[in-house]
Design an enzyme around this catalytic site. Structure first.
Site, mmCIF file in Angstrom:
data_model
loop_
_atom_site.group_PDB
_atom_site.id
_atom_site.type_symbol
_atom_site.label_atom_id
_atom_site.label_comp_id
_atom_site.label_asym_id
_atom_site.label_seq_id
_atom_site.Cartn_x
_atom_site.Cartn_y
_atom_site.Cartn_z
ATOM 1 N N SER A 191 -11.747 30.659 -30.591
ATOM 2 C CA SER A 191 -12.783 29.993 -31.384
ATOM 3 C C SER A 191 -12.495 30.147 -32.874
ATOM 4 C CB SER A 191 -14.156 30.586 -31.059
ATOM 5 O OG SER A 191 -14.490 30.368 -29.700
ATOM 6 N N GLU A 206 -16.393 19.828 -31.898
ATOM 7 C CA GLU A 206 -17.160 20.501 -32.940
ATOM 8 C C GLU A 206 -16.206 21.355 -33.764
ATOM 9 O OE1 GLU A 206 -21.616 20.860 -31.177
ATOM 10 O OE2 GLU A 206 -20.222 22.396 -30.466
ATOM 11 N N LYS A 221 -33.852 21.739 -31.055
ATOM 12 C CA LYS A 221 -34.615 22.396 -30.006
ATOM 13 C C LYS A 221 -33.802 23.606 -29.543
ATOM 14 C CE LYS A 221 -34.769 22.991 -26.197
ATOM 15 N NZ LYS A 221 -34.606 24.335 -25.508
ATOM 16 N N PRO A 222 -34.081 24.803 -30.067
ATOM 17 C CA PRO A 222 -33.334 25.989 -29.639
ATOM 18 C C PRO A 222 -33.750 26.421 -28.239
ATOM 19 C CG PRO A 222 -35.063 26.633 -31.152
ATOM 20 C CD PRO A 222 -35.092 25.125 -31.084
ATOM 21 N N GLY A 253 -24.587 23.215 -23.116
ATOM 22 C CA GLY A 253 -25.257 23.801 -21.957
ATOM 23 C C GLY A 253 -24.525 23.458 -20.682
ATOM 24 N N GLU A 260 -18.589 28.853 -12.506
ATOM 25 C CA GLU A 260 -18.618 29.576 -13.769
ATOM 26 C C GLU A 260 -19.432 30.852 -13.567
ATOM 27 O OE1 GLU A 260 -19.086 28.412 -18.461
ATOM 28 O OE2 GLU A 260 -20.325 27.338 -17.002
ATOM 29 N N ARG A 314 -22.689 25.075 -35.948
ATOM 30 C CA ARG A 314 -21.602 24.105 -35.760
ATOM 31 C C ARG A 314 -22.111 22.705 -35.439
ATOM 32 N NH1 ARG A 314 -18.365 26.446 -30.482
ATOM 33 N NH2 ARG A 314 -19.450 25.269 -28.865
ATOM 34 N N TRP A 330 -28.715 29.588 -25.297
ATOM 35 C CA TRP A 330 -29.190 30.924 -25.630
ATOM 36 C C TRP A 330 -28.063 31.904 -25.935
ATOM 37 C CZ3 TRP A 330 -26.788 34.102 -22.279
ATOM 38 C CH2 TRP A 330 -26.465 33.603 -21.008
ATOM 39 N N ASN A 331 -26.816 31.613 -25.523
ATOM 40 C CA ASN A 331 -25.793 32.661 -25.554
ATOM 41 C C ASN A 331 -25.195 32.922 -26.931
ATOM 42 O OD1 ASN A 331 -24.611 30.124 -25.335
ATOM 43 N ND2 ASN A 331 -22.877 30.849 -24.137
ATOM 44 N N GLU A 373 -20.965 19.563 -24.945
ATOM 45 C CA GLU A 373 -20.145 20.764 -24.745
ATOM 46 C C GLU A 373 -20.744 21.466 -23.544
ATOM 47 O OE1 GLU A 373 -18.974 24.110 -24.195
ATOM 48 O OE2 GLU A 373 -20.049 24.789 -25.982
ATOM 49 N N LEU A 374 -20.073 21.305 -22.386
ATOM 50 C CA LEU A 374 -20.683 21.665 -21.114
ATOM 51 C C LEU A 374 -19.991 22.881 -20.474
ATOM 52 C CD1 LEU A 374 -21.167 17.988 -19.889
ATOM 53 C CD2 LEU A 374 -22.738 19.406 -21.217
ATOM 54 N N CYS A 387 -18.972 29.940 -22.409
ATOM 55 C CA CYS A 387 -18.299 28.848 -21.699
ATOM 56 C C CYS A 387 -16.784 28.954 -21.818
ATOM 57 C CB CYS A 387 -18.794 27.502 -22.214
ATOM 58 S SG CYS A 387 -18.653 27.312 -24.009
#
Length: 489
Positions: free
Chosen positions: A452, A469, A181-182, A235, A392, A166, A157-158, A257-258, A291
């Site tokens: 980024s 990515e 699946k958003p 996520g 986090e 990407r 969601w962020n 990508e965690l 993240c």
């Protein structure tokens, strides 16, 4: 056109096989504005049957799409890049509405997210294998790159646009079809992106979007299908581990990508003003809900007071409010659970001995309309063992601890299960190289709080996942290699 005008009611449905349609059950779910909790709109609530329909559509056109000329695939991405760029203001307003970030920051994400389409439009025509002579003689070795096949993308969601582009960009460039699946909290930007790609000429069935309030059931059902060949997830590490286990039965390729726990190291020779500027970017991008956000500030004891005072002054001057309001610097957190989590970490840190420089208490919306706001916060004297430096934070909180020498800084920076982003501020080139080589993170920002970039490989190590990515590596995640043995001519 602005905000929701970018997404008319007919595009608030599922996008399957090139058609916008209601969920099989007819169900919908509400998308809410985190600034006040009000309902923005309703979108289709897909179920497992809808997800299977979407995979059916992707599978049906996979072979044809894989045979499509690379130049054609690239041109579709280029047209989509140009359309997103032309509608940057509209995308930014829509994103701000559903996610909470300021419109100014959302415009930055639009530029960043669109760049993945431009980058991979250029990479689509650079997919190549190799030809070589057998070292022993007598034959030739040929390698061919082929699309891995139908993919499932689960986006967070962020960053509603960039986390989609990407993944979608390299998949389109490589010749893969996909089901996306958003996140339930922010599906609107992804639906607008699907409409843009449709307009750009993407063939029916290549991209399929299933919005849902039951992500767990959908992903489980799709990953049990042997036609699905690739999964990319962004996520939490906890959910990522579940997805990796589910992928084992069908041996699907996975990119993960965690979570992250980024250290921000300020050495004694650093330009403190530059470090504070970098900290504002690394910490406050997306209200800290990233993240890559600086999570732990490790500052040399000789400059810690100066750094904390200057950072506190900058953080305390930020204006909190609705993201669409002129002059606002910091929007709401995504929901009440986020506020509660951040607040608990701060409360526990203070109980353990930390001192609040600025912020530190949840706040009502500036217009007293509720909302999920938390003020920019700086903590000092944070114990090294405090939970806030282990977890986090995902919020606008900067916990500062001190160190005495380089070895201690590196040891403490690496003392985490995560390994995504890290930041280093120093004027010593030799130290820069030493530290970058010793840090156990997939990305290191040197004297910069922003790392980024679509042209750079984004990803981590350890519990932060695997795969990359963006950059040249990004498209390899969607390609298989076939080796062909040829007799000598």
């Amino acid at each position: 056109m602005s905000g929701l005008d970018l997404l008319p009611p007919e595009h608030r449905l599922l996008f399957i096989g090139g058609s916008w349609r209601e969920a099989n059950s007819g169900a919908t779910f509400a998308v809410r504005d985190p600034a006040d909790g009000s309902v923005i709109t309703e979108v289709a609530d897909g179920d497992v049957n809808d997800a299977v329909d979407a995979l059916d559509a992707a599978v049906a056109v996979q072979d044809e799409w894989a045979r499509t000329a690379p130049r054609e695939r690239g041109e579709i991405l280029r047209r989509a890049f140009e359309a997103i760029t032309a509608r940057a203001d509209d995308f930014a307003e829509l994103m701000s509405l559903e996610m909470g970030k300021t419109v100014k920051e959302a415009k930055g994400e639009v530029a960043y997210g669109a760049e993945f389409f431009r980058w991979f439009s250029e990479e689509a025509v650079r997919i190549h294998g190799r030809w070589m002579q057998n070292p022993a003689g007598g034959s030739r070795l040929l390698t061919i790159k082929k699309p891995v096949g139908p993919c499932l993308f689960i986006t967070p969601w962020n960053f509603p646009l960039a986390m989609g582009t990407r993944k979608i960009g390299p998949a389109i460039a490589a010749g893969c079809t996909m089901v996306v699946k958003p996140a339930e909290l922010t599906p609107l930007t992804m639906l607008a992106l699907a409409a843009t790609l449709e307009e750009a000429g993407l063939p029916a069935g290549v991209l399929n979007i299933v919005t849902t309030s039951d992500s767990k059931s959908l992903s489980k059902a799709l990953m049990a299908d042997d036609r699905l060949r690739k999964v990319s997830f962004t996520g939490s590490t906890t959910v990522g581990k579940v997805i990796i286990r589910q992928s084992a039965d069908e041996l699907q390729r996975v990119s993960m990508e965690l979570g992250g726990n980024a250290p921000f190291i300020v050495f004694e020779d650093a330009d403190v003003d530059a470090a504070v500027e970098g900290a504002m970017i690394a910490k406050m991008r997306n209200m800290g809900e990233a993240c890559t956000a600086a999570n732990r500030f490790l500052v040399h004891e000789s400059v810690a007071d100066e750094f904390a005072d200057k950072l506190g002054a900058r953080m305390g001057a930020l204006v909190v409010g609705r993201g669409q309001t002129e002059g606002v610097d910091v929007g709401p957190l995504i929901d009440q659970n986020a506020v509660d989590s951040v607040s608990q970490l701060v409360t526990d840190a203070v109980h353990d001995g930390a001192r609040v420089v600025v912020g530190g208490t949840p706040m009502d919306g500036p217009d007293h309309s509720g909302g999920t706001f938390y003020p920019p916060t700086v903590l000092v004297d944070v114990p090294a063992e405090a939970e806030i430096v282990k977890q986090e934070i995902f919020g606008p909180v900067a916990p500062i601890t001190t160190f005495a020498d380089e070895d201690e800084a590196i040891t403490r920076a690496n003392d985490t299960e995560y390994g995504l982003a890290s930041y280093v501020f120093t004027r010593d080139l030799s130290r820069t190289i030493r530290v970058a080589e010793r840090l156990q993170f997939g990305m290191v920002g040197v004297n910069s709080g922003l790392i980024s970039n679509a042209a750079a490989p984004f990803g981590g190590v350890k519990a932060s996942g695997f795969g990359r990515e963006g950059s040249f590596e990004g498209i390899d995640e969607y390609l298989d290699t076939t080796y062909v043995a040829l007799p000598a001519t």
